[in-house]
Design an enzyme around this catalytic site. Structure first.
Site, mmCIF file in Angstrom:
data_model
loop_
_atom_site.group_PDB
_atom_site.id
_atom_site.type_symbol
_atom_site.label_atom_id
_atom_site.label_comp_id
_atom_site.label_asym_id
_atom_site.label_seq_id
_atom_site.Cartn_x
_atom_site.Cartn_y
_atom_site.Cartn_z
ATOM 1 N N ARG A 158 -103.311 -131.865 62.589
ATOM 2 C CA ARG A 158 -104.182 -132.944 63.021
ATOM 3 C C ARG A 158 -105.386 -133.041 62.079
ATOM 4 O O ARG A 158 -106.002 -132.032 61.747
ATOM 5 C CB ARG A 158 -104.679 -132.713 64.455
ATOM 6 C CG ARG A 158 -103.633 -132.975 65.519
ATOM 7 C CD ARG A 158 -103.325 -134.453 65.646
ATOM 8 N NE ARG A 158 -102.294 -134.745 66.645
ATOM 9 C CZ ARG A 158 -101.015 -134.846 66.382
ATOM 10 N NH1 ARG A 158 -100.560 -134.646 65.149
ATOM 11 N NH2 ARG A 158 -100.149 -135.141 67.335
ATOM 12 N N GLU A 194 -106.957 -142.285 59.707
ATOM 13 C CA GLU A 194 -105.641 -142.756 59.287
ATOM 14 C C GLU A 194 -105.450 -144.206 59.724
ATOM 15 O O GLU A 194 -105.855 -144.560 60.831
ATOM 16 C CB GLU A 194 -104.545 -141.890 59.910
ATOM 17 C CG GLU A 194 -104.598 -140.443 59.448
ATOM 18 C CD GLU A 194 -103.479 -139.588 60.053
ATOM 19 O OE1 GLU A 194 -102.571 -140.143 60.709
ATOM 20 O OE2 GLU A 194 -103.513 -138.357 59.878
ATOM 21 N N HIS A 206 -98.858 -138.610 56.602
ATOM 22 C CA HIS A 206 -98.503 -138.247 57.983
ATOM 23 C C HIS A 206 -96.993 -138.402 58.197
ATOM 24 O O HIS A 206 -96.537 -139.188 59.032
ATOM 25 C CB HIS A 206 -99.279 -139.102 58.995
ATOM 26 C CG HIS A 206 -99.377 -138.454 60.350
ATOM 27 N ND1 HIS A 206 -100.442 -138.639 61.205
ATOM 28 C CD2 HIS A 206 -98.527 -137.613 61.012
ATOM 29 C CE1 HIS A 206 -100.248 -137.952 62.324
ATOM 30 N NE2 HIS A 206 -99.091 -137.320 62.217
#
Length: 324
Positions: A242, A271, A289
């Site tokens: 994370r 993000e 990601h």
């Protein structure tokens, strides 16, 4: 006369195999042409009277959003392990079950972590840029040297499924594995890894540090200027967990000063628009990601979410329930 199929909506188009299953087993609107935002999802839930909502981290359901869901909704199934985008307690309080997709993405996330470890240690981003510019000159003996991964000490913060899978892969590189966790694992799960109850005691022993835990409930990063200063100079940091776990200003300072030789990052605080200062650093290997981004794993995640939707409609136990 056959029973009505369970009513379901999804916030994004799923993989082909999952879309075929939806067509066969569920009553659902056409796959959305674009990822639905929260307001669009709630509106569709009302108009279609859906029993189950399949969502991703792009569609958060918190606070007033949970209150706005229609009473017909009995399940929110997130196609992810992470739950940062859902207020599980509020959903449960409304009698709405929550499920996620643990287990099926463990191997792919661990594989990606090893890629980040090797790429950051061996300066893959810098080598790639040299090649993209045409190379043009032979490297000197002492030019552009990276760090060997084999035989190094790997520290893991968060020794759950993914952390254990990373440790298993690291042993293939003859790495010494240390870990910090809320509790010590059973020796059969440790497989030779050394437990540290104190993070501060573990960090000075780590050549490479890898993060494998959920974002903290209070939003405070675990990687700060202080924790980075406890690592040996020239260490490597890897984060495929994370973005909220890392103070990015402290990370940038450590990468610029040489306290960190490099970093491998798959997640970021902002993000999909990471801090431009990170993007500009030559000694960071970055991916967008993509920890679960393989055909096999994403298909399995979709199918597990649909298994939960089928179970809620049938009144049977959920395969992967989440409670607050």
């Amino acid at each position: 006369m056959s029973a009505e199929k369970p009513r379901l909506i999804r916030s994004v188009r799923l993989l082909d195999a999952a879309e075929r299953r939806i067509l066969s087993e569920f009553s659902a609107p056409a796959a959305p042409a674009h990822p639905l935002n929260t307001a669009e999802l709630i509106e569709l839930a009302h108009s279609f009277q859906a029993q189950a909502l399949l969502v991703t981290h792009h569609t958060p359901l918190k606070g007033d959003d949970v209150a706005a869901l229609p009473d017909c909704v009995k399940l929110v199934a997130t196609v992810s392990v992470g739950l940062d985008h859902l207020d599980v307690a509020a959903l449960n309080a409304r009698g709405i079950a929550v499920s996620n997709t643990p287990g099926v993405l463990t191997d792919c996330n661990a594989d990606l972590t090893m890629m980040l470890i090797i790429a950051a240690s061996r300066r893959a981003a810098e080598y790639y840029n040299i090649m993209k510019k045409g190379w043009g000159h032979s490297l000197e003996m002492d030019e552009m040297l990276g760090h060997r991964v084999s035989g190094k000490t790997l520290g893991i913060i968060g020794m759950g499924r993914i952390g254990q899978a990373v440790a298993q892969r690291a042993r293939g590189f003859s790495m010494n594995v240390l870990y910090h966790n809320r509790r010590q694992l059973d020796p059969s799960q440790e497989e030779g890894a050394t437990y540290y109850a104190s993070l501060e005691e573990m960090l000075p022993k780590c050549n490479i540090l890898s993060l494998h835990l959920p974002g903290s409930s209070n939003g405070q990063p675990i990687i700060t200027a202080r924790t980075l200063s406890l690592l040996p100079r020239g260490s490597i940091l890897v984060n495929a967990a994370r973005g909220s776990l890392v103070n990015e200003t402290a990370l940038i300072d450590a990468l610029r000063s040489g306290q960190l030789a490099g970093a491998g990052l798959d997640v970021y605080q902002n993000e999909p628009n990471p801090d431009p200062r990170i993007l500009a650093l030559p000694n960071v290997f970055m991916t967008p990601h993509t920890g679960s981004a393989t055909i096999e794993t994403r298909t399995a995640m979709c199918m597990l979410a649909l298994d939960n939707a089928a179970a809620i409609a049938a009144g049977t136990p959920l395969p992967s329930p989440v409670t607050a």
